[in-house]
Design a protein around this motif. Structure first.
Motif, PDB file in Angstrom:
ATOM      1  N   HIS A 171       0.821  -1.218   0.075  1.00  0.00           N
ATOM      2  CA  HIS A 171      -0.049   0.049   0.075  1.00  0.00           C
ATOM      3  C   HIS A 171       0.931   1.341   0.018  1.00  0.00           C
ATOM      4  O   HIS A 171       1.867   1.241   0.184  1.00  0.00           O
ATOM      5  CB  HIS A 171      -0.891   0.136   1.411  1.00  0.00           C
ATOM      6  CG  HIS A 171      -1.775  -1.126   1.266  1.00  0.00           C
ATOM      7  ND1 HIS A 171      -2.967  -0.767   0.449  1.00  0.00           N
ATOM      8  CD2 HIS A 171      -2.224  -2.192   1.981  1.00  0.00           C
ATOM      9  CE1 HIS A 171      -3.881  -2.045   0.585  1.00  0.00           C
ATOM     10  NE2 HIS A 171      -3.104  -3.005   1.295  1.00  0.00           N
ATOM     11  N   PRO A 172       0.294   2.548  -0.414  1.00  0.00           N
ATOM     12  CA  PRO A 172       0.822   3.664  -0.329  1.00  0.00           C
ATOM     13  C   PRO A 172       1.214   3.945   1.385  1.00  0.00           C
ATOM     14  O   PRO A 172       0.439   3.390   2.314  1.00  0.00           O
ATOM     15  CB  PRO A 172       0.027   4.868  -0.705  1.00  0.00           C
ATOM     16  CG  PRO A 172      -0.963   3.943  -1.479  1.00  0.00           C
ATOM     17  CD  PRO A 172      -1.062   2.452  -0.892  1.00  0.00           C
ATOM     18  N   ILE A 173       2.648   4.553   1.418  1.00  0.00           N
ATOM     19  CA  ILE A 173       3.134   4.580   2.929  1.00  0.00           C
ATOM     20  C   ILE A 173       3.452   6.001   3.175  1.00  0.00           C
ATOM     21  O   ILE A 173       4.108   6.728   2.272  1.00  0.00           O
ATOM     22  CB  ILE A 173       4.242   3.638   3.134  1.00  0.00           C
ATOM     23  CG1 ILE A 173       4.050   2.260   2.762  1.00  0.00           C
ATOM     24  CG2 ILE A 173       4.933   4.080   4.494  1.00  0.00           C
ATOM     25  CD1 ILE A 173       5.448   1.326   3.113  1.00  0.00           C
ATOM     26  N   LEU A 174       2.833   6.635   4.199  1.00  0.00           N
ATOM     27  CA  LEU A 174       3.141   7.960   4.594  1.00  0.00           C
ATOM     28  C   LEU A 174       4.283   7.950   5.567  1.00  0.00           C
ATOM     29  O   LEU A 174       3.997   7.286   6.867  1.00  0.00           O
ATOM     30  CB  LEU A 174       2.023   8.740   5.002  1.00  0.00           C
ATOM     31  CG  LEU A 174       2.221  10.111   5.817  1.00  0.00           C
ATOM     32  CD1 LEU A 174       2.675  10.990   4.563  1.00  0.00           C
ATOM     33  CD2 LEU A 174       0.811  10.651   6.079  1.00  0.00           C
ATOM     34  N   GLY A 175       5.199   9.004   5.447  1.00  0.00           N
ATOM     35  CA  GLY A 175       6.062   9.089   6.606  1.00  0.00           C
ATOM     36  C   GLY A 175       6.318  10.286   6.849  1.00  0.00           C
ATOM     37  O   GLY A 175       6.222  11.302   6.094  1.00  0.00           O
ATOM     38  N   VAL A 176       6.205  10.978   8.131  1.00  0.00           N
ATOM     39  CA  VAL A 176       6.360  12.198   8.510  1.00  0.00           C
ATOM     40  C   VAL A 176       7.254  12.495   9.450  1.00  0.00           C
ATOM     41  O   VAL A 176       7.751  11.832  10.431  1.00  0.00           O
ATOM     42  CB  VAL A 176       4.996  12.499   9.071  1.00  0.00           C
ATOM     43  CG1 VAL A 176       3.774  12.854   8.140  1.00  0.00           C
ATOM     44  CG2 VAL A 176       4.836  12.042  10.433  1.00  0.00           C
ATOM     45  N   ASP A 177       7.935  13.711   9.534  1.00  0.00           N
ATOM     46  CA  ASP A 177       8.911  14.088  10.560  1.00  0.00           C
ATOM     47  C   ASP A 177       8.814  15.749  10.523  1.00  0.00           C
ATOM     48  O   ASP A 177       8.511  16.572   9.539  1.00  0.00           O
ATOM     49  CB  ASP A 177      10.268  13.850   9.970  1.00  0.00           C
ATOM     50  CG  ASP A 177      11.290  13.609  11.308  1.00  0.00           C
ATOM     51  OD1 ASP A 177      11.478  12.629  11.572  1.00  0.00           O
ATOM     52  OD2 ASP A 177      11.704  14.625  11.624  1.00  0.00           O
ATOM     53  N   ASN A 178       9.125  16.292  11.873  1.00  0.00           N
ATOM     54  CA  ASN A 178       8.913  17.525  12.130  1.00  0.00           C
ATOM     55  C   ASN A 178      10.246  18.282  11.776  1.00  0.00           C
ATOM     56  O   ASN A 178      10.270  19.732  11.908  1.00  0.00           O
ATOM     57  CB  ASN A 178       8.318  17.965  13.344  1.00  0.00           C
ATOM     58  CG  ASN A 178       9.131  17.374  14.554  1.00  0.00           C
ATOM     59  OD1 ASN A 178      10.366  16.901  14.392  1.00  0.00           O
ATOM     60  ND2 ASN A 178       8.957  18.136  15.699  1.00  0.00           N
ATOM     61  N   ASN A 179      11.287  17.690  11.198  1.00  0.00           N
ATOM     62  CA  ASN A 179      12.727  18.056  11.099  1.00  0.00           C
ATOM     63  C   ASN A 179      12.749  18.293   9.495  1.00  0.00           C
ATOM     64  O   ASN A 179      12.747  17.222   8.814  1.00  0.00           O
ATOM     65  CB  ASN A 179      13.482  17.347  11.664  1.00  0.00           C
ATOM     66  CG  ASN A 179      15.068  18.142  11.437  1.00  0.00           C
ATOM     67  OD1 ASN A 179      15.319  18.165  10.209  1.00  0.00           O
ATOM     68  ND2 ASN A 179      15.814  17.894  12.478  1.00  0.00           N
ATOM     69  N   ASP A 180      12.863  19.628   8.907  1.00  0.00           N
ATOM     70  CA  ASP A 180      12.880  19.594   7.607  1.00  0.00           C
ATOM     71  C   ASP A 180      14.068  18.863   7.035  1.00  0.00           C
ATOM     72  O   ASP A 180      14.000  18.231   5.802  1.00  0.00           O
ATOM     73  CB  ASP A 180      12.930  21.051   7.079  1.00  0.00           C
ATOM     74  CG  ASP A 180      14.077  21.807   7.569  1.00  0.00           C
ATOM     75  OD1 ASP A 180      14.776  21.387   8.353  1.00  0.00           O
ATOM     76  OD2 ASP A 180      14.248  23.045   7.281  1.00  0.00           O
ATOM     77  N   TRP A 181      15.180  18.788   7.590  1.00  0.00           N
ATOM     78  CA  TRP A 181      16.450  18.174   7.076  1.00  0.00           C
ATOM     79  C   TRP A 181      16.054  16.617   7.026  1.00  0.00           C
ATOM     80  O   TRP A 181      16.444  15.963   5.944  1.00  0.00           O
ATOM     81  CB  TRP A 181      17.475  18.219   8.022  1.00  0.00           C
ATOM     82  CG  TRP A 181      18.915  18.284   7.324  1.00  0.00           C
ATOM     83  CD1 TRP A 181      18.900  18.253   5.671  1.00  0.00           C
ATOM     84  CD2 TRP A 181      20.107  18.878   7.755  1.00  0.00           C
ATOM     85  NE1 TRP A 181      20.081  18.151   5.592  1.00  0.00           N
ATOM     86  CE2 TRP A 181      20.929  18.492   6.741  1.00  0.00           C
ATOM     87  CE3 TRP A 181      20.624  18.630   9.155  1.00  0.00           C
ATOM     88  CZ2 TRP A 181      22.281  18.670   6.900  1.00  0.00           C
ATOM     89  CZ3 TRP A 181      21.809  18.966   9.308  1.00  0.00           C
ATOM     90  CH2 TRP A 181      22.876  18.849   8.198  1.00  0.00           C
ATOM     91  N   ALA A 182      15.330  16.065   8.148  1.00  0.00           N
ATOM     92  CA  ALA A 182      15.103  14.732   8.296  1.00  0.00           C
ATOM     93  C   ALA A 182      14.087  14.268   6.775  1.00  0.00           C
ATOM     94  O   ALA A 182      14.519  13.331   6.298  1.00  0.00           O
ATOM     95  CB  ALA A 182      14.455  14.381   9.472  1.00  0.00           C
ATOM     96  N   ALA A 183      13.136  15.201   6.801  1.00  0.00           N
ATOM     97  CA  ALA A 183      12.184  14.859   5.674  1.00  0.00           C
ATOM     98  C   ALA A 183      12.983  14.881   4.383  1.00  0.00           C
ATOM     99  O   ALA A 183      12.714  13.786   3.500  1.00  0.00           O
ATOM    100  CB  ALA A 183      11.164  15.861   5.755  1.00  0.00           C
TER     101      ALA A 183
END
Ligand SMILES: C[S@@+](CC[C@H](N)C(=O)[O-])C[C@H]1O[C@@H](n2cnc3c(N)ncnc32)[C@H](O)[C@@H]1O
Length: 287
Positions: A171-183
Motif C-alpha cells: 500500500h502507499p506509505i506515509l512518513g512524517v517528520d517535523n525536522n525539515d532536514w530529516a524529511a
C-alpha cells in the motif's frame, strides 16, 4: 527550526554502562541524534536550537543523574565538516539474516536472500546504529506487513518506510517528520532505494495529527521519544481507534508508565522486544 545546517556537537566522556542512560536523559531533553563510541557519547543538536539555557538544562539533567557530572565539550560543526566525519564512521549493520542497513557506497556482501537498505544518513536518526531502530525493524520482520496501511511518525532517514516496502507491503506509505532536514533526507533515501509509493511530509506529530491521520491506517510506526508518545497517544486512539501502534524510543525504566497509559487508553500489548535499556511494544486496540 531554522534552515542552518550547522550542528552543535556535544562530546560526553562516559563509562560504557552510562552511555544508554545518558542517551535516555538527552532524548528527554529533545536531543535526537547520537553516535555511540566505546567511552564517549557524541550528541548533535541543530545550531538554531542551541542556547545557553539549553546547555544549562542538559548539564543539570546529567549532573542530577550521573555522578560525578561527566565532562562535556561543545563544538560547533559546520555543515561541510560534519557530514564527511559522520559518514566515515558508519559501518554496515546486520539487523538480522533477513535485513541489513548499509551506508551508501560502502562495500557489503549480503547473505543469500538478505534485504539491503542503503541509507545516506545526513545526521537523521535511523542508521540502524541505535537500538530503538533495530527493535522496530526486528519487530516489523515478524509481522505480516503486506496488506497493512502504514504510517511512520518520526521517520528520520525513512528507514522504516523503506523496510516496510522491502518486506512486502503493497500500500502507499506515509512518513512524517517535523525536522525539515530529516524529511529531505528521507525522500532521498526512498528514491535511492527505489522504494515506490512512499510519501514523506514535513509535519509535526502533535500540531498536525489531524492532517497526518487524514487517511485510514492499520499500523502506526512510532519510534519517537517518551514525551511525544505520551502527548500523541490519546489523540491517536481518538482519531485512529482501530490502528495498531508499534512504539519504540522508550527506556525499560519507563515500561510501567507505558503499560499504564496503554491500558488506560484501551490498548493491549501484543508483544515487547528489548535491547540494552530500550524496548519496543506493539499496542493493539483492545476493542
Ligand atoms: C528516534 S528518531 C527515529 C527515526 C526512524 N524512524 C528510526 O526508527 O530510526 C525520531 C524522529 O522523530 C522526529 N520527531 C521528533 N519529534 C517529532 C514530532 N513532534 N513530530 C514529528 N517528528 C518528530 C525526529 O526529528 C526524528 O527524526
Amino acid at each position: 527550526m531554522g534552515r542552518s545546517n550547522d550542528y552543535i556537537e556535544l562530546t560526553i566522556a562516559l563509562q560504557p554502562e552510562q552511555i544508554e542512560p545518558c542517551i535516555g536523559l538527552l532524548a528527554g531533553e529533545g536531543v535526537e541524534y547520537f553516535q555511540e563510541e566505546p567511552r564517549r557519547l557524541l550528541a548533535y543538536i541543530p545550531e538554531p536550537e542551541w542556547s545557553e539555557s539549553r546547555k544549562e538544562a542538559i548539564s543539570s539533567r546529567l549532573s542530577a543523574t550521573l555522578a560525578p557530572q561527566p565532562p562535556i565539550t561543545v563544538r560547533h560543526m559546520a555543515d561541510r565538516n560534519w557530514n564527511a566525519e559522520w559518514e566515515a564512521h558508519l559501518q554496515p549493520i546486520e539487523i538480522s539474516d533477513r535485513l541489513a542497513i548499509v551506508q551508501k557506497n560502502k562495500d557489503f556482501k549480503p547473505k543469500p536472500g538478505q534485504i539491503v537498505i542503503e541509507i545516506n544518513p545526513k545526521m537523521s536518526f535511523g542508521t540502524g546504529y541505535h537500538a530503538t531502530t533495530r527493535l522496530m525493524l526486528r519487530f516489523m520482520e515478524t509481522m505480516d506487513l503486506k496488506d497493512l496501511r502504514i504510517l511512520d511518525i518520526g521517520t528520520g532517514t525513512g528507514v522504516l518506510c523503506i523496510a516496510a516496502r522491502k518486506l512486502g507491503n503493497i500500500h502507499p506509505i506515509l512518513g512524517v517528520d517535523n525536522n525539515d532536514w530529516a524529511a529531505e533526507n528521507a525522500r532521498e533515501n526512498v528514491t535511492e532505494n527505489n522504494a515506490d509509493n512512499i510519501r514523506i511530509d514535513m509535519l509535526d506529530a502533535e500540531d498536525d495529527l489531524q492532517e497526518i491521520l487524514r487517511s485510514p491506517v492499520d499500523l502506526i510506526l512510532a519510534n519517537i521519544n517518551k514525551n511525544v508518545i505520551d502527548r500523541i497517544l490519546p489523540a491517536i486512539r481518538n482519531r485512529a481507534p482501530q490502528s495498531r501502534i508499534l512504539i519504540s524510543g522508550i527506556m525499560i525504566y519507563d515500561e510501567p508508565w507505558l503499560k499504564k497509559i496503554l491500558k488506560k487508553l484501551g490498548y493491549s500489548t501484543a508483544g515487547t522486544l528489548y535491547e540494552d535499556e530500550w524496548l519496543s511494544t506493539l499496542a493493539e486496540p483492545a476493542s
